[in-house]
Design an enzyme around this catalytic site. Sequence first.
Site, PDB file in Angstrom:
ATOM      1  N   HIS A 162      95.546 -13.970 -27.982  1.00  0.00           N
ATOM      2  CA  HIS A 162      95.628 -15.326 -28.543  1.00  0.00           C
ATOM      3  C   HIS A 162      95.234 -16.304 -27.433  1.00  0.00           C
ATOM      4  CE1 HIS A 162      97.716 -18.958 -30.037  1.00  0.00           C
ATOM      5  NE2 HIS A 162      97.745 -18.387 -31.222  1.00  0.00           N
ATOM      6  N   ASP A 239     103.211 -10.718 -24.359  1.00  0.00           N
ATOM      7  CA  ASP A 239     103.257 -11.747 -25.394  1.00  0.00           C
ATOM      8  C   ASP A 239     103.896 -11.119 -26.633  1.00  0.00           C
ATOM      9  OD1 ASP A 239     102.838 -13.496 -27.438  1.00  0.00           O
ATOM     10  OD2 ASP A 239     100.694 -13.783 -27.054  1.00  0.00           O
ATOM     11  N   GLN A 242     104.236 -11.883 -31.828  1.00  0.00           N
ATOM     12  CA  GLN A 242     104.112 -11.197 -33.131  1.00  0.00           C
ATOM     13  C   GLN A 242     104.944  -9.924 -33.199  1.00  0.00           C
ATOM     14  OE1 GLN A 242     102.730 -12.483 -35.705  1.00  0.00           O
ATOM     15  NE2 GLN A 242     101.429 -14.089 -34.855  1.00  0.00           N
ATOM     16  N   LYS A 265     108.449 -18.161 -35.516  1.00  0.00           N
ATOM     17  CA  LYS A 265     107.869 -16.994 -36.190  1.00  0.00           C
ATOM     18  C   LYS A 265     108.942 -15.968 -36.549  1.00  0.00           C
ATOM     19  CE  LYS A 265     103.484 -17.360 -33.649  1.00  0.00           C
ATOM     20  NZ  LYS A 265     102.493 -17.878 -34.585  1.00  0.00           N
ATOM     21  N   CYS A 404      93.104 -18.672 -33.508  1.00  0.00           N
ATOM     22  CA  CYS A 404      93.293 -18.856 -32.062  1.00  0.00           C
ATOM     23  C   CYS A 404      92.924 -17.600 -31.286  1.00  0.00           C
ATOM     24  CB  CYS A 404      94.723 -19.278 -31.730  1.00  0.00           C
ATOM     25  SG  CYS A 404      95.157 -20.854 -32.418  1.00  0.00           S
TER      26      CYS A 404
HETATM   27  C1  LIG Z   1     100.029 -13.281 -30.428  1.00  0.00           C
HETATM   28  C2  LIG Z   1     100.365 -14.730 -30.308  1.00  0.00           C
HETATM   29  N1  LIG Z   1     100.632 -15.251 -29.114  1.00  0.00           N
HETATM   30  C3  LIG Z   1     100.953 -16.527 -28.930  1.00  0.00           C
HETATM   31  C4  LIG Z   1     101.019 -17.373 -29.999  1.00  0.00           C
HETATM   32  C5  LIG Z   1     101.360 -18.807 -29.747  1.00  0.00           C
HETATM   33  O1  LIG Z   1     102.522 -19.141 -30.410  1.00  0.00           O
HETATM   34  P1  LIG Z   1     102.986 -20.680 -30.413  1.00  0.00           P
HETATM   35  O2  LIG Z   1     101.877 -21.441 -31.078  1.00  0.00           O
HETATM   36  O3  LIG Z   1     104.238 -20.659 -31.214  1.00  0.00           O
HETATM   37  O4  LIG Z   1     103.164 -21.065 -29.003  1.00  0.00           O
HETATM   38  C6  LIG Z   1     100.753 -16.895 -31.279  1.00  0.00           C
HETATM   39  C7  LIG Z   1     100.773 -17.802 -32.442  1.00  0.00           C
HETATM   40  O5  LIG Z   1     100.205 -17.551 -33.465  1.00  0.00           O
HETATM   41  C8  LIG Z   1     100.421 -15.534 -31.441  1.00  0.00           C
HETATM   42  O6  LIG Z   1     100.168 -15.032 -32.638  1.00  0.00           O
END
Ligand SMILES: Cc1ncc(COP(=O)(O)O)c(C=O)c1O
Length: 447
Positions: A162, A239, A242, A265, A404
């Site tokens: 992401h 990270d 998800q 999430k 993203c």
């Molecule tokens: C794999 C992953 N990492 C990071 C993020 C970033 O999350 P946030 O926008 O809540 O900071 C997301 C959001 O969709 C994501 O799917």
Amino acid sequence: MYYGVQKPPKPFVLHSGSRAQNRVLLNNPTQMNSQSSPRSFNVDRIREDFPILKREVRPGVPLVYLDSAATSQKPLHVIEEMDRYYRNTNANIHRGIHTLAEEATADYEKARESVARFIGAKSPRQVIFTRNATESINLVSNTWGRKNLNSGDVVILTEMEHHANLVPWQMLAAEKNLKLEFIPVTEDGFLDLSALPALLALEPKLVAFTHMSNVLGTINPAQEIIRQAKAAGAVTLLDGAQSVPHFSVNVQDLDVDFMVFSGHKMCGPTGIGVLYGRQDLLEKMPPFMGGGDMIKRVYLRTFTPNELPHKFEAGTPAIAEAVGLGAAVAYLENFDMEAIHAHEKKLVIYALDQLAEIPGVKVIGPTAEHKGGVIAFTLDNIHPHDISQILDEDGVAIRAGHHCAMPLHDKLKLVSTARASFYMYTTEAEIDILARAIYKTKKIFSI
Ligand SMILES: Cc1ncc(COP(=O)(O)O)c(C=O)c1O
């Protein structure tokens, strides 16, 4: 009476009960019951806990929410706990001596304890509240990264990240002349781990990667990657945006150095996220932002930083949101996280079967056994924005775009995809509606 001497911080106490002992009784979610066992997984009953799932998008068109990878819906327990906090308790934390301030502080710190327990952290001090996963990664890049990474140092990421786990490192790389290297993604949507030994031979200082891709749905073998990275002397960052909401993730089992995720999430509110870190690393890191609460002592020209975790929480934090996240954790703790994962796996198998029958649908990513509840697809050459718009007529909410993850889409030679994503409250009937709406889209485009 308060004479201006700072009250010693209350010691952190981890709940001594096991997860099972701390489960919340679902029929009365605010009541803890040390005897309760996990709530059996009944999706119809679960849906009753989420008020928004009863709404119609327009008269006669019920909501079919298939965008939980973007943000999950919120159970009543979370909404009510935040409401209770504002009606009953609202005050600033860590500074007032009055009853409300002490209760608000206790609520906030209890949420931290809940999160620590949920991810298996040794101590709540290792749980830093941020705004979201993105801010958590920026915290690490700006503090640990800026302090420990120097010109020529190698940072290993993956091609399926992401933007949240790309851009902060790109920014630091530009500033510090770092070398970014990437674990490639194979055609069928896996990390190509055969490339890892050669990458680790570059002696990277950091290996940062996603536990589960928000596009491919691929669940990466985090424990093995962390093991190899640490054996090569790298610090690791996972990270978990998800993964933490969808299956059991234990930071001690993973032996990971940093992990990040977002409250919104995982049934919690927006505006609250988590950075978990190894305590010795966090202790050596300089503060992120300066201001109130992150200091022990301030002089006109200098300051001494506060203890963990407050060192990284400058200013008034998202108190009600932390309370909401604590409630979300309590809600999830009613279930066996593996039951949530199993439910989503069943849905993925069901959805992949349904989509396989629709000519022109091409699903991106691996087969069901390696995937969480995320299915990105293309439909002939219809633009995903058009697909999403037509699906919305039938109440079906999916995401369309690059999610993203532009470099991943570049790699797949796609500009964008449509993405349906599931959670504990998603049903097979909703996937049927999705399939029917995709057929309708084809008809509208006469394909
Ligand atoms: C794999 C992953 N990492 C990071 C993020 C970033 O999350 P946030 O926008 O809540 O900071 C997301 C959001 O969709 C994501 O799917």
